[in-house]
Motif scaffolding. Structure first.
Motif, short mmCIF file in Angstrom:
data_model
loop_
_atom_site.label_atom_id
_atom_site.label_comp_id
_atom_site.label_asym_id
_atom_site.label_seq_id
_atom_site.Cartn_x
_atom_site.Cartn_y
_atom_site.Cartn_z
N LEU A 23 1.03 -1.27 0.03
CA LEU A 23 -0.01 0.10 -0.02
C LEU A 23 1.04 1.30 -0.01
O LEU A 23 0.44 2.32 -0.73
N SER A 24 1.92 1.25 0.83
CA SER A 24 2.89 2.64 0.85
C SER A 24 3.55 2.65 -0.59
O SER A 24 3.99 3.80 -0.82
N CYS A 25 3.66 1.66 -1.28
CA CYS A 25 4.47 1.72 -2.56
C CYS A 25 3.16 1.51 -3.68
O CYS A 25 3.71 1.07 -4.81
N ASN A 26 2.05 2.07 -3.49
CA ASN A 26 1.00 2.10 -4.45
C ASN A 26 1.36 2.37 -5.77
O ASN A 26 0.88 1.96 -6.82
N ALA A 27 1.86 3.67 -5.81
CA ALA A 27 2.39 4.38 -7.12
C ALA A 27 3.16 3.62 -7.89
O ALA A 27 2.97 3.62 -9.09
N VAL A 28 4.24 2.74 -7.17
CA VAL A 28 5.14 1.87 -7.79
C VAL A 28 4.21 0.70 -8.50
O VAL A 28 4.56 0.22 -9.79
N VAL A 29 3.55 0.09 -7.85
CA VAL A 29 2.47 -1.13 -8.23
C VAL A 29 1.78 -0.61 -9.45
O VAL A 29 1.79 -1.44 -10.49
N LYS A 30 1.27 0.55 -9.29
CA LYS A 30 0.51 0.96 -10.42
C LYS A 30 1.19 1.13 -11.77
O LYS A 30 0.81 0.85 -12.92
N SER A 31 2.40 1.71 -11.43
CA SER A 31 3.10 2.33 -12.65
C SER A 31 3.57 1.20 -13.49
O SER A 31 3.88 1.03 -14.67
N PHE A 32 3.80 -0.26 -12.63
CA PHE A 32 4.22 -1.36 -13.49
C PHE A 32 3.25 -2.25 -13.59
O PHE A 32 3.45 -3.49 -14.17
N GLY A 33 2.08 -1.99 -13.37
CA GLY A 33 0.88 -2.99 -13.75
C GLY A 33 1.17 -4.04 -12.89
O GLY A 33 0.60 -5.15 -13.34
N ALA A 34 1.50 -4.02 -11.43
CA ALA A 34 1.83 -5.23 -10.92
C ALA A 34 0.73 -5.65 -9.92
O ALA A 34 1.14 -6.38 -8.88
N GLU A 35 -0.47 -5.02 -9.93
CA GLU A 35 -1.20 -5.65 -9.05
C GLU A 35 -1.67 -6.90 -8.82
O GLU A 35 -1.78 -7.33 -7.85
N ALA A 36 -1.66 -7.61 -10.16
CA ALA A 36 -1.96 -9.21 -9.84
C ALA A 36 -0.66 -9.74 -8.96
O ALA A 36 -0.92 -10.66 -8.09
N ARG A 37 0.51 -9.41 -8.98
CA ARG A 37 1.59 -9.86 -8.73
C ARG A 37 1.47 -9.84 -7.18
O ARG A 37 1.97 -10.69 -6.35
N GLU A 38 1.06 -8.51 -6.78
CA GLU A 38 1.20 -8.29 -5.22
C GLU A 38 -0.17 -9.04 -4.71
O GLU A 38 0.24 -9.24 -3.62
#
Length: 404
Positions: A23-38
């Motif tokens: 959650l604290s790195c939410n911007a990075v997760v979205k930038s790399f489209g890594a929601e499913a991986r997280e």
């Protein structure tokens, strides 16, 4: 139960850590489209946590069932023994009544004792991590004779200071001596890892020196109360951190209880008032966790306003203009000039344009001050480290300008 509970509690902590990390790195997760991986990462942690919690639950219920079974066996033995004695004529009906009544009272107490022991064990297991944290030794402890420090002029002296980090064998500073006069504006420059940030951390006494001493206005900070020392040092960090509170509360953090007029005056001095008044709720606007609802330049100006309010005699600016656009940098540079006026200022800078107007520049290299002087003196020194750094930045800027 206890070993299984300790493991399940540890995995409970890991679930919280995994969630906080994502959650604290939410911007990075979205930038790399890594929601499913997280999501997958969290599911793996939750699955292991679930298995361990299930094992703890089964052990707890199995233990409770065994305890209840033992009590039922004991009840059957007592009742059966009393009835057999009565049937054999060795006990009267009154004896049987006495035995049964006494046993039921004892049985209730035994059942309660077993329940409380189970609850106590669970509470102890849940408290394990908290007790371990509480048992951690404090890194920096006030001396027995520590007293509040009075910083009136801002005269800072490093007197033969030796310092090394706990895990390092080699000292970063070896008998470092520096004298910063009251009201002097000092720049700290040098390559990464040369000791600039450590210098200001030692001034704040975030670490204790290994040898020598640090004096502020003739007072050894090792014998000063930490909260007293740090409350009289204003700092603007490279990455300003704001609380998820209103802008007014963030600005007033260093001096709670000030009036709204003083908060607004500090914001004006930091060139922050205009953008704050454009927000829907003005000074009552919540800034989000760590200030995520504001841009980098806006966060930096709020941090500068926060530094204006305490009116501290010592000011630390840790690369306060890095990673900003030219317009924001100009506004912040102007606010910094106001903030440094009349204060002892220590400015950490990688962009050497930031320190050109300062009274003195200390050039660090591997924990040593290899050069010092004002910009004109240092840039005119053939073969000097400062000149080398300045020419490299000037060349890079020229290449960028040409490419633009």
């Amino acid at each position: 139960i206890a070993p299984a509970a300790r493991i399940s509690n540890a995995w409970d902590t890991k679930v919280g850590g995994t969630l906080a990390d994502a959650l604290s790195c939410n911007a990075v997760v979205k930038s790399f489209g890594a929601e499913a991986r997280e999501d997958g990462r969290l599911m793996r942690v939750v699955s292991r946590w679930r298995r361990r919690v299930n094992r703890t639950w089964l052990r707890y219920n199995t233990t409770a069932a065994v305890q209840l079974g033992v009590l039922l066996c004991l009840r059957s033995a007592v009742i059966g023994g009393a009835v057999l004695l009565w049937m054999a004529g060795k006990a009267s009906p009154g004896d049987v009544t006495y035995v049964l009544t006494s046993y039921y009272v004892i049985h209730a107490y035994l059942r309660d004792v077993g329940m409380h022991i189970n609850n106590l064990q669970r509470a102890v297991n849940d408290m394990d991590e908290l007790v371990a944290i509480h048992g951690e030794p404090i890194g920096i402890v006030d001396a027995a004779d520590a007293k509040p420090i009075a910083v009136t002029g801002g005269h800072i002296v490093f007197d033969a200071v030796t310092f090394h980090y706990g895990g390092h064998r080699t000292a970063l500073y070896d008998r470092l001596s520096v004298d910063i006069r009251p009201g002097e504006r000092i720049g700290l420059v040098g390559r990464s890892g040369s000791g600039k940030t450590t210098f200001v951390k030692l001034v704040q006494r975030l670490y204790d020196v290994s040898g020598g001493r640090i004096l502020i206005d003739g007072q050894d900070i090792a014998h000063a109360k930490q909260d007293s020392l740090r409350s009289q040092i204003a700092i603007v960090q490279q990455e300003p951190i704001l609380f998820h509170r209103s802008l007014a509360e963030n600005i007033a953090y260093g001096r709670p209880g000030v009036s709204r007029a003083e908060i607004e005056q500090a914001a004006r001095l930091a060139n922050a008032h205009e953008f704050i008044m454009r927000l829907p709720k003005g000074y009552g606007t919540l800034v989000g966790e760590r200030g995520v609802k504001l841009s980098g330049g806006e966060r930096q100006r709020v941090a500068l306003a926060r530094a204006f309010l305490p009116d501290a005699r010592v000011l630390i600016l840790d690369e306060a203009t890095s990673s900003l656009d030219s317009e924001s940098e100009a506004l912040i540079q102007e606010a910094m000039e106001r903030l440094m006026k009349g204060r002892t200022a220590i400015v950490i800078a990688h962009r050497l344009a930031t320190v050109r107007s300062l009274d003195r520049i200390l050039v660090f290299d591997r924990g040593r001050i290899v050069e010092q002087g004002n910009h004109a003196t240092l840039v005119g020194k053939p073969g000097g480290l400062y000149r080398s750094l300045f020419e490299r930045q000037a060349t890079e800027f020229g290449q960028l300008s040409a490419a633009g």
